[in-house]
Design a protein around this motif. Structure first.
Motif, PDB file in Angstrom:
ATOM      1  N   PRO A 230      41.712  34.607  35.407  1.00 54.93           N
ATOM      2  CA  PRO A 230      41.243  33.871  36.594  1.00 54.93           C
ATOM      3  C   PRO A 230      41.308  32.360  36.396  1.00 54.93           C
ATOM      4  N   SER A 232      39.480  30.186  37.596  1.00 57.56           N
ATOM      5  CA  SER A 232      38.138  29.616  37.441  1.00 57.56           C
ATOM      6  C   SER A 232      37.726  29.497  35.987  1.00 57.56           C
ATOM      7  N   CYS A 277      33.805  39.587  33.515  1.00 58.19           N
ATOM      8  CA  CYS A 277      34.131  39.518  34.944  1.00 58.19           C
ATOM      9  C   CYS A 277      34.041  40.895  35.571  1.00 58.19           C
ATOM     10  N   TRP A 279      35.453  42.957  38.798  1.00 54.54           N
ATOM     11  CA  TRP A 279      36.565  42.863  39.737  1.00 54.54           C
ATOM     12  C   TRP A 279      36.437  43.888  40.860  1.00 54.54           C
ATOM     13  N   THR A 285      40.292  40.851  43.240  1.00 60.02           N
ATOM     14  CA  THR A 285      39.628  39.558  43.135  1.00 60.02           C
ATOM     15  C   THR A 285      38.389  39.702  42.262  1.00 60.02           C
ATOM     16  N   VAL A 286      37.979  38.583  41.683  1.00 56.69           N
ATOM     17  CA  VAL A 286      36.784  38.574  40.842  1.00 56.69           C
ATOM     18  C   VAL A 286      35.549  38.474  41.734  1.00 56.69           C
ATOM     19  N   THR A 289      31.159  36.660  37.788  1.00 57.56           N
ATOM     20  CA  THR A 289      31.498  36.219  36.439  1.00 57.56           C
ATOM     21  C   THR A 289      30.218  35.826  35.712  1.00 57.56           C
TER      22      THR A 289
END
Length: 398
Positions: A230, A232, A277, A279, A285-286, A289
Motif C-alpha cells: 500500500p 500509505s 493490514c 483487506w 482495498t485496505v 491498518t
C-alpha cells in the motif's frame, strides 16, 4: 486484557515450527539443522493440559544429516500433518530431496506416511519455508524461496505446474477458490483450477521413497492480479509482505503482516516498522491498518474462530490484535530470549503457543472475552457516562 501464560524450556531443542493437531495435541519441529552441532533434528508430540503444562508423548528423530523441520501445517482432520525437511547431503548429491513429508498421528505415535520432492537440489540454501493446507484439507501448498507447488492431499501429487516468483516467497494462504502468495515485493493472487482438472491420474508407486517431482501437469494456476505494498506505507524498496492469512469464516477479509523501511531523512535513520493490514478482497482495498512497532514481525497467524490475530516480533514479544478493529488486545514482552520463530493457535482458539530457537515455547491462555465484547462494554460505559452528565446538568439547572 490479561493473558495467563507459562514458559517451557527443552534443552538442546531449538524450535522452528509448530502446529496444533487437536486442542490438546501440539507438534513441535526443531533441532540443530545440518550443522554438526550434535543437536538432533526431531518432531515432538506433546499433550497440552488445561493448566498450560505440557507432557512429551512421542518423538520422531530424523535421519542423520537431514535438516530440521522449518515449517509445518496440521490437517483439519486432526490426525495428520505435513512438514518441510531437506534430505541429507548424500541424497542431494544424487539429485534427490524428499523435502515435503506427510505424517500421521495415531495412538500417540508419529509415523511417516509419504514424501515428495518439490525443491530443486541445485540450490543448497533452499528449503521448504511455507506449508499451508486449503480450508477443506484437499490441497497443500509448499514453497521454497522462489518456487511454490500445490499438491493434492493425501497423495502429494502436484495439481498444476510450479509457480516461479522473481522475489522471495514468505507465505501463502488459501481461500475456497484462490491461492495468495506473499513475496517480499507483492501479493500474487491465483485462481485455483476446478476439482475436475486437479484429479490426479492413476499411477503406480510407493507411498514412501523417491518420487518424481512431476511438474509435467499441463494445468497452470491462473494469475488473477498482483497487489503491491500500500502506498500509505511508503514506497521504499525494502518494504516486504511477511505473512498473509484469510479470515477463517469470511473469504472477503484478508490480513497481511508487513515490515517497512521508512524513507530516509536528514536526521538519524528510522528503524524498521511493522504493520498489520486488513483487506477487503471484493475491492482489494485496505480497510484498516495498525502499526505494531518499530521492529520487524517474524511470524503471524489468525485464530480459528476469527476473533484474534497473533504475532511474534523481533523485539522478542508476542501479541494479540482484535481481528475486527486491529486494536491491541494483549501482549507479552520478552516472551523469548531470541526472535520468535513460530506461533500457533489451538483449534478451539483457547491457547496460543509461541516458539523460539532459544529452546523454549510459551503457552498462553486466551480468555473468553473478545475484542468485540470489549467494544460493547466500552459503549455501555460511555452511555452510562452520558446519562450521568445529563443527570448532573439537570441538578445544576434545578
Amino acid at each position: 486484557m490479561r493473558v495467563p501464560h507459562t514458559p517451557h524450556t527443552f534443552p538442546a531443542f531449538p524450535i522452528y515450527s509448530s502446529a496444533f493437531v487437536s486442542d490438546n495435541q501440539l507438534v513441535l519441529g526443531g533441532g540443530g539443522g545440518v550443522s554438526k552441532s550434535g543437536i538432533k533434528n526431531k518432531l515432538r508430540l506433546f499433550t497440552v493440559k488445561d493448566d498450560r503444562s505440557v507432557e512429551l508423548v512421542d518423538e520422531y528423530e530424523l535421519a542423520k544429516g537431514e535438516d530440521n523441520p522449518m515449517s509445518m501445517a496440521a490437517h483439519p482432520d486432526g490426525k495428520n500433518l505435513v512438514c518441510g525437511v531437506n534430505s541429507a547431503l548424500e541424497s542431494l548429491q544424487k539429485g534427490v530431496n524428499e523435502n515435503c513429508r506427510s505424517f500421521s498421528i495415531e495412538n500417540g505415535k508419529l509415523s511417516l506416511t509419504r514424501t515428495r520432492g518439490t525443491i530443486s537440489v541445485s540450490d543448497d540454501d533452499d528449503y521448504q519455508k511455507v506449508t499451508v493446507f486449503s480450508p477443506d484439507g484437499t490441497l497443500v501448498a509448499v514453497a521454497g524461496c522462489n518456487t511454490l507447488q500445490v499438491l493434492s492431499y493425501p497423495s502429494l501429487t502436484p495439481i498444476a505446474s510450479p509457480v516461479q516468483t522473481e522475489k522471495e516467497i514468505y507465505d501463502a494462504a488459501f481461500s475456497k477458490s484462490q491461492l495468495i502468495i506473499a513475496t517480499t515485493a507483492n501479493l500474487q493472487v491465483y485462481n485455483l483450477p476446478s476439482a475436475e482438472k486437479t484429479k490426479p491420474s492413476p499411477t503406480k508407486g510407493k507411498k514412501k521413497g523417491k518420487q518424481k517431482s512431476d511438474s509435467s501437469s499441463s494445468v497452470q494456476l491462473s494469475l488473477d492480479r498482483t497487489i503491491e505494498v500500500p502506498e500509505s506505507l511508503g514506497g521504499s524498496a525494502g518494504n516486504t509482505f511477511r505473512a498473509v492469512r484469510f479470515h477463517p469464516q469470511d473469504d472477503g477479509i484478508l490480513y497481511t503482516a508487513l515490515n517497512t523501511i521508512p524513507k530516509r531523512t536528514r536526521s538519524k535513520s528510522t528503524p524498521k516498522q511493522a504493520f498489520v493490514c486488513k483487506w477487503n478482497t471484493e475491492s482489494w482495498t485496505v480497510a484498516k491498518t495498525r502499526k505494531i512497532g518499530d521492529r520487524s514481525l517474524t511470524c503471524f497467524t489468525v485464530s480459528p474462530d476469527g476473533k484474534f490475530l497473533g504475532y511474534g516480533s523481533s523485539d522478542l514479544s508476542i501479541g494479540l490484535l482484535d481481528a475486527v478493529t486491529l486494536n491491541p488486545a494483549a501482549s507479552i514482552l520478552k516472551a523469548h530470549e531470541f526472535s520468535v520463530t513460530t506461533i500457533a493457535f489451538s483449534p478451539s482458539s483457547k491457547l496460543l503457543v509461541s516458539g523460539s530457537a532459544d529452546y523454549s515455547i510459551r503457552v498462553a491462555s486466551i480468555p473468553e472475552v473478545t475484542g468485540s465484547n470489549w467494544g460493547f462494554m466500552m459503549f455501555i460505559l460511555f452511555a452510562i457516562l452520558v446519562l450521568f452528565i445529563a443527570f448532573a446538568a439537570q441538578k445544576l439547572l434545578a
